[in-house]
Design an enzyme around this catalytic site. Structure first.
Site, short mmCIF file in Angstrom:
data_model
loop_
_atom_site.label_atom_id
_atom_site.label_comp_id
_atom_site.label_asym_id
_atom_site.label_seq_id
_atom_site.Cartn_x
_atom_site.Cartn_y
_atom_site.Cartn_z
N LEU A 123 0.95 -1.22 0.06
CA LEU A 123 0.00 -0.08 0.01
C LEU A 123 0.78 1.37 -0.04
CD1 LEU A 123 -2.85 -0.88 2.49
CD2 LEU A 123 -2.87 -1.11 0.06
N HIS A 124 1.90 1.26 0.46
CA HIS A 124 3.03 2.65 0.53
C HIS A 124 3.34 2.80 -1.07
CE1 HIS A 124 7.42 0.83 0.78
NE2 HIS A 124 6.62 0.01 -0.13
N ASP A 125 3.11 1.79 -1.94
CA ASP A 125 3.50 2.01 -3.18
C ASP A 125 2.25 2.87 -3.86
OD1 ASP A 125 5.57 0.66 -2.92
OD2 ASP A 125 4.89 -1.30 -4.14
N GLU A 147 4.68 6.80 2.81
CA GLU A 147 4.48 6.24 4.19
C GLU A 147 3.63 6.84 4.97
OE1 GLU A 147 6.03 3.61 3.98
OE2 GLU A 147 8.04 3.52 3.10
#
Length: 391
Positions: free
Chosen positions: A298-300, A355
């Site tokens: 998900l941080h992508d 992040e």
């Protein structure tokens, strides 16, 4: 020198160096000590020296890449002792005068040790950069991330210093002169396998989610034999599933690895791990699994895409049974580590990702119809445990 600040840092370092046998996480203490050591170094530097060090950092990255291209680190490590400049020049095919200049610089940077006049040896630094993570990571950083870093200031200025929210229009695309997503560019430039090697070795160097999360108590207890125990969404080559099977062998035959086709081709299916091609922007095909697991996925992505990914999982979850586990960075509201803060900017440059802190994670999960029931904290990654908001 500001002696009070220096004495305070030295005192904190001394405490961290005495954690053995106290029950304190030694890996975490080592990372904190490294952060303090960098702070101490900065306090000791004169302003002019500090400036010189910072403006030469891009050159150090270039020297690292050059040394790897020439095989200098590997040659010194394999020699297991001191090697002359002439010997390295002969082994690499580089001009001896050029090699002398390169080795002198690498020694001054601390990449190798200078044992005598024109005599060098491997050290901890050079040994690190002959590992799979060191080789693949430096290649990815130099060839993919660096163009994005360099494009970032002009890119942000061109969009009025707004937060990037388009994965097809981030600093990376400006650096490469393309509108393709990073993963498309990795395939186009023939470096996807290198990236996968880096991510696999990167993950192997970190604490496993089983070190943080009480899996047997929270997942195995109450699980149903006729359901898939864990679906690893975007799980690379299956490193995490392999670790789970090692530590929890009674879960065999109940794991599914989902990845894109180019990655799946590199993975061998087994009785313990089923492998399937899946795009997480499409509905989740495995229904009513006990756990849907996403590690560093998900941080992508920007918020909108993260909500889409999570909603596709939500549609497959069984109320009162299924859980979502997200292993990712959870930033503190204050005092982020150097790694976490820089990682946030890397995500922005490469993918328009980020992040997130706890508040941002809760907002994201809420929008997808999920409720966070616990956060199992560690550094750099934590594990977020969630269930359906409406059971």
């Amino acid at each position: 020198m500001q002696s009070e600040i220096i004495q305070e840092i030295l005192g904190q370092l001394q405490q961290l160096c005495s954690v053995k046998g106290t029950g304190i996480n030694e890996k975490a203490a080592r990372r904190q000590a490294c952060e303090l050591a960098r702070k101490l170094s900065q306090e000791l530097e004169e302003p002019g020296d500090l400036i010189d060090r910072i403006i030469h950092q891009p050159g150090e990255n270039a020297m690292l890449r050059l040394a790897q291209d020439l095989g200098i680190y590997a040659h010194l490590v394999q020699a297991d002792g001191s090697v002359s400049c002439e010997n390295i020049s002969t082994a690499t095919g580089a001009d001896v005068v050029l090699m002398r200049r390169i080795l002198r610089c690498l020694a001054a940077l601390g990449h190798i040790d200078e044992k005598d006049v024109d005599v060098f040896a491997a050290n901890k630094f050079s040994m690190a950069f002959v590992t799979p993570k060191g080789i693949a990571g430096s290649k990815f950083a130099f060839e993919t991330a660096t163009p994005a870093w360099n494009a970032m200031p002009a890119y942000l200025k061109s969009i009025g210093f707004k937060n990037p929210e388009n994965s097809h229009d981030a600093p990376l695309q400006r650096g490469f002169g393309s509108q393709k997503h990073m993963f498309e560019l990795l395939v186009e430039h023939g470096v996807l396998e290198n990236f996968q090697t880096f991510m696999t070795s990167y993950r192997a160097d970190r604490e496993e989610f089983l070190d943080i999360f009480p899996a047997r108590e929270r997942l195995l207890d109450g699980s149903q034999d006729d359901s898939v125990l864990l679906v690893d969404i975007g799980g690379g080559r299956g490193h995490d599933i392999e670790k789970i099977l090692e530590q929890l062998p009674d879960t065999k035959g109940r794991m599914v690895l989902q990845e894109v086709g180019d990655v799946v081709k590199q993975v061998s299916e087994s009785d313990a791990m089923k492998v399937m091609v899946h795009d997480f922007f499409t509905p989740q095909p495995i229904q009513a699994a006990r756990v849907y697991y996403l590690r560093m996925i998900l941080h992508d992505w920007p918020d909108e895409q993260c909500v889409d990914i999570l909603k596709n999982v939500v549609s497959a979850m069984k109320p009162g049974y299924s859980k979502v586990l997200v292993s990712d960075v959870v930033l503190p509201d204050k005092g982020a580590t150097r790694f976490a803060a820089q990682s946030d900017i890397v995500m922005m440059c490469l993918l328009a990702g980020m992040e997130r802190n706890e508040t941002q994670w809760r907002q994201l999960f809420d929008r997808a119809g999920l409720k966070i029931i616990d956060i199992w904290r560690s550094t750099p990654e934590s594990v977020i445990e969630a269930e359906l908001a409406e059971q």
